[in-house]
Design an enzyme around this catalytic site. Structure first.
Site, mmCIF file in Angstrom:
data_model
loop_
_atom_site.group_PDB
_atom_site.id
_atom_site.type_symbol
_atom_site.label_atom_id
_atom_site.label_comp_id
_atom_site.label_asym_id
_atom_site.label_seq_id
_atom_site.Cartn_x
_atom_site.Cartn_y
_atom_site.Cartn_z
ATOM 1 N N GLU A 1 -11.428 3.250 5.567
ATOM 2 C CA GLU A 1 -10.432 4.178 6.144
ATOM 3 C C GLU A 1 -11.250 5.271 6.835
ATOM 4 O O GLU A 1 -11.308 5.328 8.053
ATOM 5 C CB GLU A 1 -9.530 4.748 5.043
ATOM 6 C CG GLU A 1 -8.510 5.776 5.556
ATOM 7 C CD GLU A 1 -7.720 6.479 4.429
ATOM 8 O OE1 GLU A 1 -8.186 6.490 3.280
ATOM 9 O OE2 GLU A 1 -6.637 7.033 4.734
ATOM 10 N N HIS B 1 0.864 -1.184 0.000
ATOM 11 C CA HIS B 1 0.000 0.000 0.000
ATOM 12 C C HIS B 1 0.898 1.230 0.000
ATOM 13 O O HIS B 1 1.293 1.725 1.056
ATOM 14 C CB HIS B 1 -0.930 -0.022 1.228
ATOM 15 C CG HIS B 1 -1.955 1.072 1.241
ATOM 16 N ND1 HIS B 1 -3.161 0.961 1.891
ATOM 17 C CD2 HIS B 1 -1.948 2.302 0.677
ATOM 18 C CE1 HIS B 1 -3.862 2.068 1.744
ATOM 19 N NE2 HIS B 1 -3.140 2.907 1.005
ATOM 20 N N HIS C 1 -9.378 0.902 -1.675
ATOM 21 C CA HIS C 1 -9.404 1.542 -0.366
ATOM 22 C C HIS C 1 -10.846 1.441 0.151
ATOM 23 O O HIS C 1 -11.796 1.791 -0.566
ATOM 24 C CB HIS C 1 -9.045 3.023 -0.474
ATOM 25 C CG HIS C 1 -7.581 3.306 -0.649
ATOM 26 N ND1 HIS C 1 -6.833 2.757 -1.652
ATOM 27 C CD2 HIS C 1 -6.734 4.092 0.071
ATOM 28 C CE1 HIS C 1 -5.580 3.192 -1.541
ATOM 29 N NE2 HIS C 1 -5.491 4.011 -0.515
ATOM 30 N N HIS D 1 1.402 4.790 -2.401
ATOM 31 C CA HIS D 1 1.074 5.677 -3.524
ATOM 32 C C HIS D 1 2.371 6.333 -3.955
ATOM 33 O O HIS D 1 2.961 7.079 -3.164
ATOM 34 C CB HIS D 1 0.061 6.733 -3.093
ATOM 35 C CG HIS D 1 -1.216 6.160 -2.554
ATOM 36 N ND1 HIS D 1 -2.343 5.986 -3.327
ATOM 37 C CD2 HIS D 1 -1.535 5.692 -1.318
ATOM 38 C CE1 HIS D 1 -3.304 5.444 -2.594
ATOM 39 N NE2 HIS D 1 -2.839 5.256 -1.361
ATOM 40 N N ASP E 1 1.703 3.917 2.859
ATOM 41 C CA ASP E 1 0.693 4.786 2.241
ATOM 42 C C ASP E 1 1.336 5.954 1.475
ATOM 43 O O ASP E 1 1.526 5.858 0.273
ATOM 44 C CB ASP E 1 -0.304 5.288 3.296
ATOM 45 C CG ASP E 1 -1.681 5.608 2.727
ATOM 46 O OD1 ASP E 1 -1.890 5.414 1.530
ATOM 47 O OD2 ASP E 1 -2.562 6.042 3.512
ATOM 48 N N ASP E 2 1.625 7.045 2.166
ATOM 49 C CA ASP E 2 2.232 8.232 1.552
ATOM 50 C C ASP E 2 3.372 8.696 2.456
ATOM 51 O O ASP E 2 3.239 9.689 3.190
ATOM 52 C CB ASP E 2 1.181 9.344 1.416
ATOM 53 C CG ASP E 2 -0.009 8.892 0.587
ATOM 54 O OD1 ASP E 2 0.119 8.838 -0.645
ATOM 55 O OD2 ASP E 2 -1.058 8.555 1.185
HETATM 56 N N1 HPA Z 1 -6.668 7.272 1.054
HETATM 57 C C1 HPA Z 1 -7.309 7.655 -0.043
HETATM 58 N N2 HPA Z 1 -6.694 8.162 -1.094
HETATM 59 C C2 HPA Z 1 -5.376 8.305 -1.059
HETATM 60 C C3 HPA Z 1 -4.657 7.930 0.048
HETATM 61 C C4 HPA Z 1 -5.342 7.370 1.158
HETATM 62 O O1 HPA Z 1 -4.782 6.983 2.186
HETATM 63 N N3 HPA Z 1 -3.359 8.224 -0.227
HETATM 64 C C5 HPA Z 1 -3.319 8.719 -1.471
HETATM 65 N N4 HPA Z 1 -4.539 8.779 -1.988
HETATM 66 ZN ZN ZN Z 2 -3.742 4.784 0.421
#
Ligand code: HPA
Ligand code: ZN
Length: 339
Positions: free
Chosen positions: A202, A14, A199, A16, A280-281
């Site tokens: 969340e 996971h 996703h 991006h 994630d990021d």
């Molecule tokens: N959630 C939804 N969209 C996203 C995320 C995330 O954690 N990171 C980058 N785009």
């Molecule tokens: Zn994500």
């Protein structure tokens, strides 16, 4: 612990790629393209990374992505991430990218995919790190736009390689954009031989996890931490060993949980769910895979056996073929024996 976690072979599932844009590279790209950033310095930019929720993050994340303009930018971004992942003992990556974020700005899909792919192939050659590429649809845009993007990607696939994309995914603003909006798009992707992830759970409700499974036929749930709101769903996820790609530092930064000690990762792991740890990021949330493992180890008092299980789950949840999975499981056995 840090050495032990680093030595464990791990898959990152996971991630991006646009979320790996560190402020230093943002300034370099801004200079390259003659763009003035709204920050006085790298430190000021990093300081601005305080988010109240998913949307407040996405606004900054899309502004950062605007600096990525040609294949060389995507290559540099991806190479920098892979170098970092390799240093932390990541042996396999399944990377998300958001085609619409770039094609909407006039950046050709060929440049995006070409730059990412050339970096992935170079890292495989140079340090053995393997990869899959997952194209994500932005759920705040229409299903028609997603379908057109998919068709464009399938045409590009014909001119690159049948294995350029492994799966489709779904990201961006979750609440108010249920999986069912994209049922036909995911159906078309499946027909074209692609796997699916999404996703869900969340910021959105447990129902979206259920919908992603039933309507989109996903093979993993990205995040999924809100599954706990539905005990029957939790039992199903455990029974089916449906992987959750959990991102602990992201969840704290975006206030899905107040603090790491309150995260439900350990509870879900103990219930037998195939929980994995991911970043994630990382440029925005304060850490790559290693920092995410360390955060949950400290915050939830995880044992070495828990960490070993998280690494095993990451291999099990990957799209690697069984023979390669067995090879990495044996390598994890070895690290576990050595302690
Ligand atoms: N959630 C939804 N969209 C996203 C995320 C995330 O954690 N990171 C980058 N785009
Ligand atoms: Zn994500």
């Amino acid at each position: 612990m840090e050495g032990f976690i680093t030595r464990l072979p791990k898959a990152e599932l996971h991630l991006h790629i646009e979320g790996t844009l560190e402020p230093e590279m943002a300034f370099a790209l801004a200079a390259r393209h003659g763009v003035t950033l709204p920050y006085a310095s790298v430190e000021a930019m990093r300081d601005a990374y305080r988010f109240s929720d998913l949307q407040s993050f996405l606004d900054i994340y899309y502004a950062g992505a605007d600096l990525l303009r040609d294949a060389a930018d995507f290559h540099a971004l991806t190479s920098a991430y892979l170098r970092k992942a390799h240093q932390q003992g990541v042996v396999h990556v399944e990377i998300f990218f958001d085609p619409q974020t770039h094609t909407q700005r006039g950046v050709p899909l060929e440049s995006v995919v070409g730059g990412i792919r050339s970096a992935l192939l170079a890292a495989e050659r140079d340090c053995g790190i393997t990869h899959r590429l997952i194209l994500c649809f932005l759920r705040h845009l229409s299903a028609e736009d997603a379908m057109a993007t998919l068709e464009q990607a399938l045409r590009l696939r014909d001119s690159i390689s049948a294995d350029v994309f492994s799966a489709v995914g779904l990201d961006s603003s979750e609440a108010g954009h249920p999986p069912g909006k994209f049922t036909a798009v995911f159906e078309r992707a499946r027909q074209a031989g692609l796997l699916a992830v999404a996703h869900a759970g969340e910021e959105g409700p447990a129902q979206y996890i259920h919908d992603a499974l039933e309507l989109l036929k996903v093979r993993r749930i990205d995040h999924g931490v809100r599954c706990e709101e539905d005990p029957a769903l939790v039992r199903r996820l455990a029974r089916e060993r449906m992987p959750l790609t959990v991102c602990p530092l992201s969840n704290i930064k975006l206030h899905v949980f107040d603090r790491i000690e309150a995260h439900n990762l350990k509870r879900l792991l103990d219930l037998g769910l195939c929980v994995t740890v991911n970043s994630d990021d990382p440029a925005y949330f304060g850490g790559y895979v290693l920092e995410n493992y360390l955060a949950v180890q400290r915050g939830l008092d995880l044992s070495k056996a828990d960490l070993e299980l998280l690494a095993r789950n990451s291999i099990e949840a990957s799209f690697l073929p069984p023979a390669q999975q067995r090879r990495w499981m044996a390598a994890i056995d070895q690290v576990a024996r050595e302690g």
